[in-house]
Motif scaffolding. Sequence first.
Motif, PDB file in Angstrom:
ATOM      1  N   GLY A 375     -56.181   6.063 -32.358  1.00 50.25           N
ATOM      2  CA  GLY A 375     -56.391   6.511 -33.733  1.00 50.25           C
ATOM      3  C   GLY A 375     -55.089   6.679 -34.505  1.00 50.25           C
ATOM      4  O   GLY A 375     -55.034   7.405 -35.500  1.00 50.25           O
ATOM      5  N   LEU A 376     -54.034   6.021 -34.024  1.00 45.57           N
ATOM      6  CA  LEU A 376     -52.721   6.190 -34.660  1.00 45.57           C
ATOM      7  C   LEU A 376     -52.795   5.929 -36.163  1.00 45.57           C
ATOM      8  O   LEU A 376     -53.320   4.908 -36.599  1.00 45.57           O
ATOM      9  N   ARG A 377     -52.274   6.905 -36.942  1.00 45.52           N
ATOM     10  CA  ARG A 377     -52.319   6.791 -38.411  1.00 45.52           C
ATOM     11  C   ARG A 377     -50.933   7.023 -38.997  1.00 45.52           C
ATOM     12  O   ARG A 377     -50.113   7.737 -38.427  1.00 45.52           O
ATOM     13  N   LEU A 378     -50.745   6.460 -40.166  1.00 49.66           N
ATOM     14  CA  LEU A 378     -49.496   6.652 -40.886  1.00 49.66           C
ATOM     15  C   LEU A 378     -49.540   7.996 -41.605  1.00 49.66           C
ATOM     16  O   LEU A 378     -50.555   8.364 -42.198  1.00 49.66           O
ATOM     17  N   VAL A 379     -48.440   8.755 -41.569  1.00 44.78           N
ATOM     18  CA  VAL A 379     -48.397  10.039 -42.276  1.00 44.78           C
ATOM     19  C   VAL A 379     -47.927   9.857 -43.711  1.00 44.78           C
ATOM     20  O   VAL A 379     -48.499  10.396 -44.646  1.00 44.78           O
ATOM     21  N   ARG A 380     -46.858   9.097 -43.890  1.00 41.35           N
ATOM     22  CA  ARG A 380     -46.464   8.778 -45.270  1.00 41.35           C
ATOM     23  C   ARG A 380     -45.711   7.453 -45.324  1.00 41.35           C
ATOM     24  O   ARG A 380     -45.147   6.999 -44.338  1.00 41.35           O
ATOM     25  N   GLU A 381     -45.753   6.876 -46.504  1.00 42.86           N
ATOM     26  CA  GLU A 381     -45.158   5.562 -46.705  1.00 42.86           C
ATOM     27  C   GLU A 381     -43.664   5.623 -46.375  1.00 42.86           C
ATOM     28  O   GLU A 381     -42.943   6.482 -46.867  1.00 42.86           O
ATOM     29  N   PRO A 382     -43.204   4.715 -45.515  1.00 41.57           N
ATOM     30  CA  PRO A 382     -41.795   4.752 -45.101  1.00 41.57           C
ATOM     31  C   PRO A 382     -40.878   4.148 -46.157  1.00 41.57           C
ATOM     32  O   PRO A 382     -41.347   3.503 -47.091  1.00 41.57           O
ATOM     33  N   SER A 383     -39.564   4.356 -45.986  1.00 43.82           N
ATOM     34  CA  SER A 383     -38.620   3.713 -46.902  1.00 43.82           C
ATOM     35  C   SER A 383     -37.659   2.833 -46.097  1.00 43.82           C
ATOM     36  O   SER A 383     -37.427   3.065 -44.910  1.00 43.82           O
ATOM     37  N   TRP A 384     -37.119   1.839 -46.799  1.00 45.10           N
ATOM     38  CA  TRP A 384     -36.258   0.865 -46.135  1.00 45.10           C
ATOM     39  C   TRP A 384     -34.817   1.338 -46.115  1.00 45.10           C
ATOM     40  O   TRP A 384     -34.329   1.946 -47.060  1.00 45.10           O
ATOM     41  N   LYS A 385     -34.127   1.015 -45.028  1.00 50.12           N
ATOM     42  CA  LYS A 385     -32.682   1.205 -44.995  1.00 50.12           C
ATOM     43  C   LYS A 385     -32.072   0.240 -45.994  1.00 50.12           C
ATOM     44  O   LYS A 385     -32.665  -0.789 -46.323  1.00 50.12           O
ATOM     45  N   PRO A 386     -30.856   0.543 -46.483  1.00 46.26           N
ATOM     46  CA  PRO A 386     -30.294  -0.318 -47.522  1.00 46.26           C
ATOM     47  C   PRO A 386     -29.980  -1.751 -47.056  1.00 46.26           C
ATOM     48  O   PRO A 386     -29.926  -2.651 -47.861  1.00 46.26           O
ATOM     49  N   GLY A 387     -29.780  -1.960 -45.758  1.00 45.89           N
ATOM     50  CA  GLY A 387     -29.374  -3.287 -45.281  1.00 45.89           C
ATOM     51  C   GLY A 387     -30.418  -4.353 -45.561  1.00 45.89           C
ATOM     52  O   GLY A 387     -31.621  -4.104 -45.473  1.00 45.89           O
ATOM     53  N   TYR A 388     -29.940  -5.562 -45.905  1.00 49.19           N
ATOM     54  CA  TYR A 388     -30.853  -6.677 -46.111  1.00 49.19           C
ATOM     55  C   TYR A 388     -30.838  -7.649 -44.934  1.00 49.19           C
ATOM     56  O   TYR A 388     -31.894  -8.076 -44.466  1.00 49.19           O
ATOM     57  N   VAL A 389     -29.649  -7.987 -44.421  1.00 53.01           N
ATOM     58  CA  VAL A 389     -29.559  -9.005 -43.370  1.00 53.01           C
ATOM     59  C   VAL A 389     -30.314  -8.527 -42.125  1.00 53.01           C
ATOM     60  O   VAL A 389     -31.169  -9.231 -41.585  1.00 53.01           O
ATOM     61  N   ILE A 390     -29.973  -7.319 -41.676  1.00 53.37           N
ATOM     62  CA  ILE A 390     -30.709  -6.677 -40.586  1.00 53.37           C
ATOM     63  C   ILE A 390     -31.589  -5.636 -41.260  1.00 53.37           C
ATOM     64  O   ILE A 390     -31.102  -4.610 -41.720  1.00 53.37           O
ATOM     65  N   ARG A 391     -32.874  -5.950 -41.386  1.00 53.19           N
ATOM     66  CA  ARG A 391     -33.726  -5.183 -42.288  1.00 53.19           C
ATOM     67  C   ARG A 391     -34.695  -4.313 -41.498  1.00 53.19           C
ATOM     68  O   ARG A 391     -35.434  -4.812 -40.650  1.00 53.19           O
ATOM     69  N   GLY A 392     -34.657  -3.017 -41.761  1.00 54.43           N
ATOM     70  CA  GLY A 392     -35.552  -2.119 -41.034  1.00 54.43           C
ATOM     71  C   GLY A 392     -35.823  -0.851 -41.811  1.00 54.43           C
ATOM     72  O   GLY A 392     -35.157  -0.538 -42.804  1.00 54.43           O
ATOM     73  N   LEU A 393     -36.815  -0.101 -41.329  1.00 54.69           N
ATOM     74  CA  LEU A 393     -37.213   1.143 -41.975  1.00 54.69           C
ATOM     75  C   LEU A 393     -36.354   2.297 -41.455  1.00 54.69           C
ATOM     76  O   LEU A 393     -35.801   2.232 -40.353  1.00 54.69           O
ATOM     77  N   THR A 394     -36.270   3.366 -42.261  1.00 54.78           N
ATOM     78  CA  THR A 394     -35.486   4.523 -41.821  1.00 54.78           C
ATOM     79  C   THR A 394     -36.230   5.315 -40.741  1.00 54.78           C
ATOM     80  O   THR A 394     -35.626   5.851 -39.827  1.00 54.78           O
ATOM     81  N   GLU A 395     -37.551   5.381 -40.870  1.00 54.22           N
ATOM     82  CA  GLU A 395     -38.386   6.103 -39.889  1.00 54.22           C
ATOM     83  C   GLU A 395     -39.829   5.683 -40.127  1.00 54.22           C
ATOM     84  O   GLU A 395     -40.141   5.049 -41.133  1.00 54.22           O
ATOM     85  N   LEU A 396     -40.692   6.014 -39.197  1.00 56.33           N
ATOM     86  CA  LEU A 396     -42.108   5.712 -39.390  1.00 56.33           C
ATOM     87  C   LEU A 396     -42.910   6.891 -38.813  1.00 56.33           C
ATOM     88  O   LEU A 396     -43.113   6.998 -37.608  1.00 56.33           O
ATOM     89  N   LEU A 397     -43.307   7.787 -39.728  1.00 60.27           N
ATOM     90  CA  LEU A 397     -43.988   9.006 -39.296  1.00 60.27           C
ATOM     91  C   LEU A 397     -45.477   8.735 -39.094  1.00 60.27           C
ATOM     92  O   LEU A 397     -46.155   8.220 -39.982  1.00 60.27           O
ATOM     93  N   VAL A 398     -45.941   9.082 -37.897  1.00 63.15           N
ATOM     94  CA  VAL A 398     -47.342   8.809 -37.546  1.00 63.15           C
ATOM     95  C   VAL A 398     -47.981  10.057 -36.944  1.00 63.15           C
ATOM     96  O   VAL A 398     -47.291  10.992 -36.520  1.00 63.15           O
ATOM     97  N   GLU A 399     -49.309  10.081 -36.932  1.00 61.98           N
ATOM     98  CA  GLU A 399     -50.033  11.128 -36.204  1.00 61.98           C
ATOM     99  C   GLU A 399     -51.144  10.465 -35.410  1.00 61.98           C
ATOM    100  O   GLU A 399     -51.574   9.358 -35.718  1.00 61.98           O
ATOM    101  N   VAL A 400     -51.607  11.191 -34.366  1.00 62.09           N
ATOM    102  CA  VAL A 400     -52.626  10.568 -33.510  1.00 62.09           C
ATOM    103  C   VAL A 400     -54.011  11.155 -33.803  1.00 62.09           C
ATOM    104  O   VAL A 400     -54.122  12.219 -34.384  1.00 62.09           O
TER     105      VAL A 400
END
Lengths: 400, 76
Positions: A375-400
Amino acid sequence: MTAFDPWSPAFVADPYPAYAALRDRGRAVRFEPTRQWLVPHHDDVSALLRDRRLGRTYQHRFSHEEFGRTPPPPEHEPFHVLNGNGLLDLEAPDHTRIRRLVSKAFTPRTVERLRPTVESLASRLADDLVADGGGDLLAQVAEPLPVAVIAEMLGIPPQDREPLRPWSAAICGMFELNPDEATAAAAVRASEEFSGYLRGLIAQRRARPGDDLVSALIAAHDGGETLTEQEMVSTCVLLLNAGHEATVNTTVNGWWTLFRHPEQLAALRARPGLLPTAVEELLRYDTPLQMFERWVLDDIELGGTVIPRGSEVALLFGSANHDPAHFTDPGRLDLAREDNPHVTFGAGIHYCLGAPLARVELLASFGALLRAAPGLRLVREPSWKPGYVIRGLTELLVEV
Amino acid sequence: MTISSLLRIDRIACDGHGLCADLLPELITLDEWGYPVIPLSVVPHELERHARRAVAACPVLALRLDSTAHGVRRGG
């Protein structure tokens, strides 16, 4: 729509519409802010990755002056020495010699033997996240798994692993476009610390070899071909950094993609047999490496444009992976997609050495979380790290 | 009669990455389209280990190393 602008948060959040516009503009689009030629089409990206008229370095053939480039300032040397002696920034014959020595550790057969270990670690991390009721999927699952695996392979003791992520992040800052002086200073400092640590570890393993990759690199004697200590240090840094950065981002970007496609996520939960094609589709849909650069060592021509020696081409992986010439309905996430020639692992002689390991880790990680947290769910919309070449999110908060 | 290894390429699976030529330049070159050419497919003993690694490194598993007995004269 935001045009191609690697420093714009809106573009980094969703570069795909800009890629479509670039593909319409041509096969090689000049981008003045970085003096690069952007290459957005799958056919061209795929061909140029294999083209020996291009290289990850030019220094095996030309001096900086001959190539029309300014040498990096001397104070950046620790970073450039470290990076320039790694496999990914070498061409033949040095690339051949070093890749031969390290390839053994990453063959599908060697990696297959790690699968049970990777799976049990992934299960433990997923169970811990569930026991906590949720948390940050990045920090609690996506990151610790590949870091532990690659550190274990290299023989970095658990108590020494904490600085690996900050060192890697600081060094990877230099792979972004036009890094500023603060980024360079942090990368130089991290390069010195990381190198110093590894020189100490190499000295220990010389005295007391273990059953790990560092010891194997020290012991390697293939027809008299060995690694210098600098090459050993650079190889270890590359393996450690490349061995987790992209996997962390694929895991987290992949889950963020799944959360935005609840019907596909539900289908995957209902049919775990979809996981292998699902992992490939997540690798395609939002690749962690958006751009990979090559130097033009001899003039090439692309769609009538001559790109002369001394130029830099920027191969746009994210765009190639969404090119309708190769993918039916590329904007649609299809976890059952069978024909999926994505370029996320690159191609040619720099094809990802760790691809078999990455696949084992991703299958284990997605599989464990799908099972442990149905039942994994997203807690809130994540934000992107500033990097473009290596592109990833700052965090991904979830609840079960 | 000796046992030796032969390099074989699955031409349908081969995708022209060129890693094999980079890892085993002694035996493999690339044609103008980037596909491998193996003028002499018998692998000398001293290159066996490199050949095995080139096989293992192929991203699409298109390169194979077959053991074969030879030394028997064939017609012609």
